[in-house]
Design a protein around this motif. Structure first.
Motif, short mmCIF file in Angstrom:
data_model
loop_
_atom_site.label_atom_id
_atom_site.label_comp_id
_atom_site.label_asym_id
_atom_site.label_seq_id
_atom_site.Cartn_x
_atom_site.Cartn_y
_atom_site.Cartn_z
N MET A 1 0.83 -1.21 0.00
CA MET A 1 0.00 0.00 0.00
C MET A 1 0.87 1.26 0.00
N LYS A 2 2.02 1.17 0.69
CA LYS A 2 2.86 2.36 0.81
C LYS A 2 3.45 2.78 -0.53
N GLN A 3 3.80 1.82 -1.36
CA GLN A 3 4.46 2.15 -2.62
C GLN A 3 3.58 2.99 -3.55
N PRO A 4 2.30 2.64 -3.78
CA PRO A 4 1.45 3.50 -4.61
C PRO A 4 1.28 4.90 -4.01
N VAL A 5 1.16 4.96 -2.68
CA VAL A 5 1.00 6.26 -2.02
C VAL A 5 2.25 7.10 -2.22
N GLN A 6 3.42 6.50 -2.02
CA GLN A 6 4.67 7.23 -2.20
C GLN A 6 4.86 7.65 -3.65
N ALA A 7 4.45 6.80 -4.58
CA ALA A 7 4.55 7.15 -6.00
C ALA A 7 3.65 8.34 -6.33
N LEU A 8 2.44 8.33 -5.74
CA LEU A 8 1.51 9.44 -5.95
C LEU A 8 2.07 10.73 -5.36
N GLN A 9 2.66 10.65 -4.16
CA GLN A 9 3.26 11.83 -3.54
C GLN A 9 4.40 12.38 -4.39
N ALA A 10 5.24 11.48 -4.89
CA ALA A 10 6.36 11.92 -5.72
C ALA A 10 5.86 12.58 -7.00
N TRP A 11 4.80 12.03 -7.59
CA TRP A 11 4.22 12.61 -8.80
C TRP A 11 3.65 14.00 -8.52
N LEU A 12 2.94 14.14 -7.39
CA LEU A 12 2.38 15.44 -7.04
C LEU A 12 3.46 16.48 -6.80
N ARG A 13 4.55 16.07 -6.15
CA ARG A 13 5.64 17.02 -5.89
C ARG A 13 6.26 17.55 -7.18
N ARG A 14 6.25 16.74 -8.23
CA ARG A 14 6.86 17.14 -9.49
C ARG A 14 5.98 18.08 -10.31
N GLN A 15 4.71 18.20 -9.95
CA GLN A 15 3.79 19.00 -10.74
C GLN A 15 4.00 20.49 -10.49
N PRO A 16 3.82 21.33 -11.52
CA PRO A 16 3.93 22.79 -11.34
C PRO A 16 2.77 23.30 -10.49
N LYS A 18 0.41 25.44 -10.94
CA LYS A 18 -0.89 25.56 -11.60
C LYS A 18 -1.62 24.21 -11.62
N ILE A 19 -0.87 23.14 -11.86
CA ILE A 19 -1.48 21.81 -11.87
C ILE A 19 -1.95 21.43 -10.48
N LYS A 20 -1.15 21.78 -9.45
CA LYS A 20 -1.53 21.48 -8.07
C LYS A 20 -2.81 22.23 -7.69
N VAL A 21 -2.92 23.48 -8.10
CA VAL A 21 -4.12 24.27 -7.83
C VAL A 21 -5.32 23.65 -8.53
N PHE A 22 -5.12 23.23 -9.78
CA PHE A 22 -6.21 22.60 -10.54
C PHE A 22 -6.67 21.32 -9.87
N LEU A 23 -5.73 20.48 -9.46
CA LEU A 23 -6.07 19.22 -8.80
C LEU A 23 -6.77 19.46 -7.47
N ALA A 24 -6.31 20.47 -6.73
CA ALA A 24 -6.94 20.80 -5.45
C ALA A 24 -8.38 21.28 -5.67
N SER A 25 -8.59 22.07 -6.73
CA SER A 25 -9.94 22.59 -7.03
C SER A 25 -10.87 21.45 -7.43
N VAL A 26 -10.36 20.53 -8.24
CA VAL A 26 -11.17 19.37 -8.65
C VAL A 26 -11.51 18.51 -7.45
N SER A 27 -10.54 18.30 -6.57
CA SER A 27 -10.78 17.51 -5.35
C SER A 27 -11.82 18.15 -4.46
N ALA A 28 -11.72 19.49 -4.31
CA ALA A 28 -12.70 20.21 -3.48
C ALA A 28 -14.10 20.12 -4.08
#
Length: 269
Positions: A1-16, A18-28
């Motif tokens: 379970m930890k590996q997919p979570v860590q992969a997702l975290q690493a992917w999110l950290r690499r995003q600019p 604007k993408i993070k804001v977009f993803l946060a807005s979609v999640s909200a």
């Protein structure tokens, strides 16, 4: 379970950003839709927000009582919180007097106890030099704005101004606490839990207002009055949520990574 979570975290950290804001807005937005489908009485969201805030204060009380230190906490944020809670409690008493009055009284009592402990019993551990946001820079703009933009209901003019003041002050009362965390860079667990609880409470409160406007097809805005006041109520809720959103992201990331101490990157909060 930890590996997919860590992969997702690493992917999110690499995003600019604007993408993070977009993803946060979609999640909200997705969270709002889920809440609308699951919670039938949206007034319960506001009660839940107040209850979560009270839970956050109880976490602080546990920290002060067990660790005997107030390091990392902002006394100014607590005093601003007591100020807007006192104003809201007064408005609740003279305008409605319902379950919100009891919840506000409970939270205010707990906040006053935290302030007392920080000012007297645990003052030696208070980080005065880190808590460097002037309360006047927060209170005066809120007071000035409340004189200009306030509800247009049938209540007495002073009650309407106090109501507006507590709404504006609540939206920015956490700023000194965020400044302390920015200055220290390392946030110990109990303080992190408290600020995260504030973020959850703000999101629930914001969801309450947005869904109420949605369900009434905008009629709630008319019920609140006319002019700029209805828009500023919604804006204040959104501002509170976005102020804490960045911190909550790093809190969840730290929690999922199994870290007890939260280290904030430069520029956060």
């Amino acid at each position: 379970m930890k590996q997919p979570v860590q992969a997702l975290q690493a992917w999110l950290r690499r995003q600019p950003p604007k993408i993070k804001v977009f993803l946060a807005s979609v999640s909200a937005l997705a969270a709002l839709i889920v809440i609308r489908l699951v919670v039938y009485d949206h007034d319960n969201l506001f009660i839940a927000a107040e209850a979560v805030h009270a839970l956050g204060i109880s976490v602080l009380i546990f920290k002060l009582a067990t660790e005997k230190t107030c390091a990392g906490l902002s006394l100014k944020s607590q005093e601003l919180t007591a100020m807007f809670l006192g104003a809201r409690l007064y408005c609740s008493y003279v305008m409605e007097y319902d379950v919100h009055t009891i919840l506000d009284l409970t939270t205010l009592t707990a906040t006053v106890w935290v302030i007392y402990m920080m000012r007297f019993n645990l003052n030696s551990s208070y980080m005065l030099e880190k808590d460097n946001v002037s309360e006047l820079y927060v209170v005066i703009p809120c007071a000035a704005l409340s004189l200009v933009v306030h509800p247009t209901t049938q209540h007495h003019i002073m009650n309407r101004i106090i109501w507006a003041f507590c709404v504006y002050l609540e939206s920015v009362s956490v700023l000194p606490q965020l400044r302390v965390m920015q200055n220290t860079k390392i946030v110990e667990p109990f303080t992190a839990h408290y600020v995260f609880a504030l973020g959850v409470a703000r999101f629930l409160s914001c969801a309450h207002w947005i869904l109420q406007v949605w369900d009434t097809r905008g009629q709630l805005l008319t019920a609140l009055g006319y002019g700029m006041w209805p828009s500023l109520v919604l804006l204040s809720e959104i501002v509170q949520t976005f102020i804490l959103a960045d911190f909550c992201y790093y809190y969840v990331q730290s929690f999922m990574g199994g870290r007890l101490v939260l280290r904030l990157p430069s520029g956060v909060v």
